[in-house]
Design an enzyme around this catalytic site. Sequence first.
Site, PDB file in Angstrom:
ATOM      1  N   GLY A 245       0.881  -1.161   0.000  1.00  0.00           N
ATOM      2  CA  GLY A 245       0.000   0.000   0.000  1.00  0.00           C
ATOM      3  C   GLY A 245       0.911   1.201   0.000  1.00  0.00           C
ATOM      4  N   GLU A 246       0.627   2.140   0.856  1.00  0.00           N
ATOM      5  CA  GLU A 246       1.498   3.307   0.983  1.00  0.00           C
ATOM      6  C   GLU A 246       2.041   3.284   2.409  1.00  0.00           C
ATOM      7  OE1 GLU A 246       2.292   5.088  -1.656  1.00  0.00           O
ATOM      8  OE2 GLU A 246       3.711   6.041  -0.297  1.00  0.00           O
ATOM      9  N   SER A 247       3.359   3.064   2.531  1.00  0.00           N
ATOM     10  CA  SER A 247       3.907   2.848   3.871  1.00  0.00           C
ATOM     11  C   SER A 247       3.685   4.043   4.795  1.00  0.00           C
ATOM     12  CB  SER A 247       5.390   2.484   3.797  1.00  0.00           C
ATOM     13  OG  SER A 247       6.110   3.465   3.107  1.00  0.00           O
TER      14      SER A 247
ATOM     15  N   CYS B 194       6.009  -5.490   0.118  1.00  0.00           N
ATOM     16  CA  CYS B 194       6.148  -4.131  -0.421  1.00  0.00           C
ATOM     17  C   CYS B 194       6.146  -3.089   0.706  1.00  0.00           C
ATOM     18  CB  CYS B 194       5.070  -3.885  -1.468  1.00  0.00           C
ATOM     19  SG  CYS B 194       5.579  -2.655  -2.658  1.00  0.00           S
TER      20      CYS B 194
ATOM     21  N   ARG C 258      12.806   3.450  -0.763  1.00  0.00           N
ATOM     22  CA  ARG C 258      11.440   3.429  -1.309  1.00  0.00           C
ATOM     23  C   ARG C 258      11.435   3.842  -2.772  1.00  0.00           C
ATOM     24  NH1 ARG C 258       7.708   7.151   1.884  1.00  0.00           N
ATOM     25  NH2 ARG C 258       6.193   6.200   0.479  1.00  0.00           N
TER      26      ARG C 258
ATOM     27  N   ILE D 112       5.268  -3.043  -7.701  1.00  0.00           N
ATOM     28  CA  ILE D 112       4.498  -1.799  -7.825  1.00  0.00           C
ATOM     29  C   ILE D 112       5.171  -0.728  -6.966  1.00  0.00           C
ATOM     30  CG2 ILE D 112       2.243  -0.697  -7.557  1.00  0.00           C
ATOM     31  CD1 ILE D 112       0.989  -3.537  -7.694  1.00  0.00           C
ATOM     32  N   ARG D 113       5.875   0.176  -7.631  1.00  0.00           N
ATOM     33  CA  ARG D 113       6.643   1.203  -6.894  1.00  0.00           C
ATOM     34  C   ARG D 113       7.352   0.544  -5.697  1.00  0.00           C
ATOM     35  NH1 ARG D 113       5.543   6.397  -7.334  1.00  0.00           N
ATOM     36  NH2 ARG D 113       5.093   6.757  -5.163  1.00  0.00           N
TER      37      ARG D 113
ATOM     38  N   HIS E 270       4.610  -8.403  -4.915  1.00  0.00           N
ATOM     39  CA  HIS E 270       3.256  -8.695  -4.416  1.00  0.00           C
ATOM     40  C   HIS E 270       2.819 -10.131  -4.699  1.00  0.00           C
ATOM     41  CE1 HIS E 270       1.862  -4.609  -3.322  1.00  0.00           C
ATOM     42  NE2 HIS E 270       2.839  -4.256  -4.142  1.00  0.00           N
TER      43      HIS E 270
ATOM     44  N   GLU F 178       0.580 -11.761  -3.429  1.00  0.00           N
ATOM     45  CA  GLU F 178      -0.879 -11.910  -3.299  1.00  0.00           C
ATOM     46  C   GLU F 178      -1.606 -11.580  -4.601  1.00  0.00           C
ATOM     47  OE1 GLU F 178       0.879  -9.449  -2.329  1.00  0.00           O
ATOM     48  OE2 GLU F 178      -0.233  -7.561  -2.474  1.00  0.00           O
TER      49      GLU F 178
HETATM   50  N1  GLN Z   1       5.700   2.848  -2.840  1.00  0.00           N
HETATM   51  C1  GLN Z   1       5.052   2.390  -1.667  1.00  0.00           C
HETATM   52  C2  GLN Z   1       5.711   2.941  -0.421  1.00  0.00           C
HETATM   53  O1  GLN Z   1       6.732   3.527  -0.487  1.00  0.00           O
HETATM   54  C3  GLN Z   1       5.062   0.875  -1.615  1.00  0.00           C
HETATM   55  C4  GLN Z   1       4.320   0.356  -2.803  1.00  0.00           C
HETATM   56  C5  GLN Z   1       3.525  -0.863  -2.548  1.00  0.00           C
HETATM   57  O2  GLN Z   1       3.360  -1.331  -1.423  1.00  0.00           O
HETATM   58  N2  GLN Z   1       2.969  -1.385  -3.588  1.00  0.00           N
HETATM   59  O3  GLN Z   1       5.182   2.778   0.639  1.00  0.00           O
END
Ligand code: GLN
Length: 187
Positions: free
Chosen positions: A50-52, A79, A99, A126-127, A162, A164
């Site tokens: 997600g977004e940490s 991630c 990150r 993903i990023r 990921h 999942e």
């Molecule tokens: N870019 C996100 C972060 O820095 C991590 C990306 C993800 O969990 N898919 O938190």
Amino acid sequence: MRDALRIGVLAVQGNFREHVAMLRRLRADVVEVRKPEQLEGLDGLVVPGGESTAIGRLVHVSGLEEPLARFEGPLLGTCAGMILFDRRHLGFLDVEVARNAYGRQVASFEANVDLAGEEPIRGVFIRAPRVEDVGTDVEVLGRLDDEPVLVRQGRVLAASFHPELTDDTRVHEKFLEIVREAVHVRA
Ligand code: GLN
């Protein structure tokens, strides 16, 4: 022994639903964790991508920070979850992570992850965080172009991709194996 392992999935932000679905497919008894008391009695815990920064903030406002830091069972982080486990955050994993650091590639991509002595696994990145340093207690289980993307340190398993999001259940199965061993030792 109990029939099903009781696995929590931190469900404050990010793609926790896919982890829940995959763990249920593997016959775990899954709990979505949004409050401190939901951590009680768990055999293991997953922190999703997600977004940490958002996950970190929501963990803080939900009062989950301390109970999470005290959680003693096996952990799987993917991630953003891996980022939250690193040296600078919860310190569950002795790794240094950068990150969004797969700079020369498009921000998101798929690639085969090399596993020692096994078929490669398809990794959805993903990023994704890039693991820039691993401590001596960290075992590298999977690599992308020679860099660690799947690591284990004792009870903690973490992937920068990921697992999942594909049909390959091997990372989650590995995690449940670690959980099962821990439950056995406790019993
Ligand atoms: N870019 C996100 C972060 O820095 C991590 C990306 C993800 O969990 N898919 O938190």
